[in-house]
Scaffold this active site. Structure first.
Site, mmCIF file in Angstrom:
data_model
loop_
_atom_site.group_PDB
_atom_site.id
_atom_site.type_symbol
_atom_site.label_atom_id
_atom_site.label_comp_id
_atom_site.label_asym_id
_atom_site.label_seq_id
_atom_site.Cartn_x
_atom_site.Cartn_y
_atom_site.Cartn_z
ATOM 1 N N TYR A 48 1.241 11.919 14.949
ATOM 2 C CA TYR A 48 1.879 10.948 14.041
ATOM 3 C C TYR A 48 2.677 9.907 14.829
ATOM 4 O O TYR A 48 2.565 8.700 14.586
ATOM 5 C CB TYR A 48 2.773 11.697 13.051
ATOM 6 C CG TYR A 48 3.621 10.790 12.193
ATOM 7 C CD1 TYR A 48 3.034 9.893 11.314
ATOM 8 C CD2 TYR A 48 5.016 10.831 12.259
ATOM 9 C CE1 TYR A 48 3.807 9.058 10.520
ATOM 10 C CE2 TYR A 48 5.790 10.001 11.464
ATOM 11 C CZ TYR A 48 5.187 9.117 10.605
ATOM 12 O OH TYR A 48 5.958 8.283 9.816
ATOM 13 N N THR A 63 0.849 -1.191 0.000
ATOM 14 C CA THR A 63 0.000 0.000 0.000
ATOM 15 C C THR A 63 0.887 1.245 0.000
ATOM 16 O O THR A 63 1.987 1.246 0.557
ATOM 17 C CB THR A 63 -0.969 0.011 1.197
ATOM 18 O OG1 THR A 63 -0.226 0.160 2.411
ATOM 19 C CG2 THR A 63 -1.815 -1.253 1.255
ATOM 20 N N GLY A 64 0.391 2.288 -0.651
ATOM 21 C CA GLY A 64 1.171 3.524 -0.720
ATOM 22 C C GLY A 64 2.465 3.341 -1.493
ATOM 23 O O GLY A 64 3.521 3.821 -1.083
ATOM 24 N N SER A 65 2.373 2.652 -2.646
ATOM 25 C CA SER A 65 3.600 2.411 -3.423
ATOM 26 C C SER A 65 3.684 3.300 -4.661
ATOM 27 O O SER A 65 4.474 3.045 -5.563
ATOM 28 C CB SER A 65 3.737 0.928 -3.787
ATOM 29 O OG SER A 65 2.517 0.390 -4.239
ATOM 30 N N GLY A 93 7.289 2.975 -0.347
ATOM 31 C CA GLY A 93 6.478 1.956 -1.011
ATOM 32 C C GLY A 93 6.927 1.734 -2.438
ATOM 33 O O GLY A 93 7.012 0.589 -2.915
ATOM 34 N N SER A 127 4.759 6.254 -4.404
ATOM 35 C CA SER A 127 5.930 7.118 -4.156
ATOM 36 C C SER A 127 6.712 6.587 -2.950
ATOM 37 O O SER A 127 6.296 5.623 -2.304
ATOM 38 C CB SER A 127 5.491 8.573 -3.898
ATOM 39 O OG SER A 127 4.759 8.653 -2.697
ATOM 40 N N GLY A 128 7.823 7.233 -2.683
ATOM 41 C CA GLY A 128 8.571 7.026 -1.439
ATOM 42 C C GLY A 128 9.001 5.595 -1.139
ATOM 43 O O GLY A 128 9.457 4.849 -2.018
HETATM 44 N N1 LIG Z 1 10.087 8.587 5.152
HETATM 45 C C1 LIG Z 1 10.344 8.371 6.423
HETATM 46 O O1 LIG Z 1 11.310 8.893 6.990
HETATM 47 C C2 LIG Z 1 9.471 7.434 7.216
HETATM 48 C C3 LIG Z 1 9.941 7.011 8.474
HETATM 49 C C4 LIG Z 1 9.157 6.135 9.217
HETATM 50 C C5 LIG Z 1 7.944 5.697 8.711
HETATM 51 N N2 LIG Z 1 7.513 6.142 7.504
HETATM 52 C C6 LIG Z 1 6.228 5.631 7.022
HETATM 53 O O2 LIG Z 1 6.412 5.106 5.731
HETATM 54 C C7 LIG Z 1 5.193 5.183 4.995
HETATM 55 C C8 LIG Z 1 5.510 5.757 3.619
HETATM 56 O O3 LIG Z 1 5.957 7.086 3.779
HETATM 57 P P1 LIG Z 1 6.846 7.849 2.707
HETATM 58 O O4 LIG Z 1 7.867 8.587 3.488
HETATM 59 O O5 LIG Z 1 7.283 6.943 1.640
HETATM 60 O O6 LIG Z 1 5.770 8.934 2.183
HETATM 61 P P2 LIG Z 1 5.165 9.275 0.765
HETATM 62 O O7 LIG Z 1 6.239 9.344 -0.267
HETATM 63 O O8 LIG Z 1 4.332 10.483 1.000
HETATM 64 O O9 LIG Z 1 4.236 8.051 0.411
HETATM 65 C C9 LIG Z 1 3.012 7.854 1.039
HETATM 66 C C10 LIG Z 1 2.204 6.863 0.237
HETATM 67 O O10 LIG Z 1 1.010 6.546 0.968
HETATM 68 C C11 LIG Z 1 -0.121 6.786 0.157
HETATM 69 N N3 LIG Z 1 -1.204 7.243 1.001
HETATM 70 C C12 LIG Z 1 -1.159 8.230 1.937
HETATM 71 N N4 LIG Z 1 -2.354 8.342 2.538
HETATM 72 C C13 LIG Z 1 -3.160 7.422 1.980
HETATM 73 C C14 LIG Z 1 -4.520 7.051 2.160
HETATM 74 N N5 LIG Z 1 -5.311 7.674 3.037
HETATM 75 N N6 LIG Z 1 -5.033 6.060 1.419
HETATM 76 C C15 LIG Z 1 -4.262 5.439 0.505
HETATM 77 N N7 LIG Z 1 -2.983 5.733 0.278
HETATM 78 C C16 LIG Z 1 -2.438 6.718 1.005
HETATM 79 C C17 LIG Z 1 0.324 7.793 -0.889
HETATM 80 O O11 LIG Z 1 -0.469 7.626 -2.047
HETATM 81 P P3 LIG Z 1 -0.871 8.814 -3.076
HETATM 82 O O12 LIG Z 1 0.033 9.968 -2.770
HETATM 83 O O13 LIG Z 1 -0.703 8.235 -4.421
HETATM 84 O O14 LIG Z 1 -2.243 9.130 -2.806
HETATM 85 C C18 LIG Z 1 1.762 7.387 -1.124
HETATM 86 O O15 LIG Z 1 1.826 6.320 -2.038
HETATM 87 C C19 LIG Z 1 4.237 6.055 5.817
HETATM 88 O O16 LIG Z 1 3.296 5.228 6.433
HETATM 89 C C20 LIG Z 1 5.141 6.695 6.859
HETATM 90 O O17 LIG Z 1 4.473 6.893 8.069
HETATM 91 C C21 LIG Z 1 8.247 6.997 6.733
#
Ligand SMILES: NC(=O)c1ccc[n+]([C@@H]2O[C@H](COP(=O)([O-])OP(=O)(O)OC[C@H]3O[C@@H](n4cnc5c(N)ncnc54)[C@H](OP(=O)(O)O)[C@@H]3O)[C@@H](O)[C@H]2O)c1
Length: 266
Positions: A155, A13-15, A20, A17-18
């Site tokens: 968060y 899920t959430g793939s 995922g 970007s980032g």
């Molecule tokens: N980056 C970090 O430093 C870090 C550290 C610890 C944990 N995390 C966790 O890792 C996960 C990914 O984060 P990321 O940093 O890669 O951020 P990101 O690039 O913003 O990616 C977030 C992804 O989640 C999707 N998304 C967000 N809200 C959603 C919803 N309500 N329903 C369906 N899809 C949803 C987005 O989809 P669309 O944009 O296409 O809608 C996007 O694909 C998050 O859960 C975050 O809490 C990140």
């Protein structure tokens, strides 16, 4: 090492970007068929197309996981192409809010988007894994679950809930062939994190260039033994291992990928 992922099918899920995106790219490169998911169809499709262009197998599923209808749509799109063996609950969002700015509604919405979103997918997909006697559920948590900052409390708390529910699920899945584990990233350099750090840099007196901002942000916010932020591919590697048949004796565990930021021996 061959992760033996050929023949497995994974929904991340959430793939779109980032973290995922890096994860679906790696799982596909390792031979798994993947389902790329996001709310934004164009971004999601672009990731799937890039995987196919590299010879991988990728379907897409579109939907907002903050509601049951969106979760139903995502689960049925994912299952339309075949069974889902691997679920990576990664979708989520973070906002840099203070205690004063995070209202009760914000807390509620963050819980819905970051915690219940994953529960919805577990409830829709894990029963099939159970029936088939094999499965992997990987929850993306984070160091803030156990070492929260004073900022974005709404968060931090959702990450703690993710860690907790993943262990509860592992206990529930005892003897089924399905495991549940957490990958806990430190601060990983994705676009959303870069934007956030660049935004708060002037107020904190961090450097002008991105290289200097990364160094200053690392030292101040997430000091660690590797002395930098992590990269999405480093999270994907940990997920791919836990998704593989090689991790069969690991359940209820947390794999920290944070350069040693969290100072604990457990
Ligand atoms: N980056 C970090 O430093 C870090 C550290 C610890 C944990 N995390 C966790 O890792 C996960 C990914 O984060 P990321 O940093 O890669 O951020 P990101 O690039 O913003 O990616 C977030 C992804 O989640 C999707 N998304 C967000 N809200 C959603 C919803 N309500 N329903 C369906 N899809 C949803 C987005 O989809 P669309 O944009 O296409 O809608 C996007 O694909 C998050 O859960 C975050 O809490 C990140």
């Amino acid at each position: 090492m061959n992760l033996n992922l050929a023949g497995k099918r994974a929904l991340v899920t959430g793939s779109s970007s980032g973290l995922g995106e890096a994860t679906v790219r790696l799982l596909a490169a390792e031979g798994a068929a993947v389902v790329v998911h996001g709310r934004d169809e164009q971004r999601t499709q672009a990731v799937a197309e890039a995987i196919r262009a590299n010879g991988g197998k990728a379907d897409i599923a579109i939907g907002d996981l903050t509601g049951d209808d969106g979760a139903d749509a995502v689960a049925s799109a994912a299952l339309a192409g075949g069974p889902v063996d691997i679920l990576v609950n990664n979708a989520g969002a973070y906002r840099h809010l203070s205690w004063a700015d995070a209202t009760p509604d914000t807390w509620r919405d963050t819980y819905e988007g970051n915690v219940i979103s994953g529960v919805r997918m577990i409830q829709r997909l894990v029963p099939f894994m159970r029936e088939r006697g094999w499965g992997r559920v990987i929850t993306i948590g984070g160091g803030l679950a156990v070492q929260p900052m004073h900022q974005h409390p709404q968060y931090n708390a959702t990450l703690a809930a993710r860690h907790n529910l993943a262990v509860s699920l592992a206990r529930e899945l005892r003897g089924t062939g399905v495991t549940s584990n957490v990958v806990a990233p430190g601060a990983i350099l994705v676009e959303a994190v870069k934007d956030l750090l660049t935004e708060i840099a002037p107020a904190r007196g961090w450097g002008e260039s991105w290289e200097q901002i990364e160094q200053d942000a690392t030292n101040e916010l997430v000091p660690n033994d590797i002395e930098r932020l992590g990269r999405p591919e480093e999270i994907a590697t940990a997920v791919a291992f836990l998704a593989s048949p090689l991790s069969g004796y690991i359940s209820g565990a947390t794999l920290r990928v944070d350069g040693g930021h969290i100072r604990g021996v457990a």
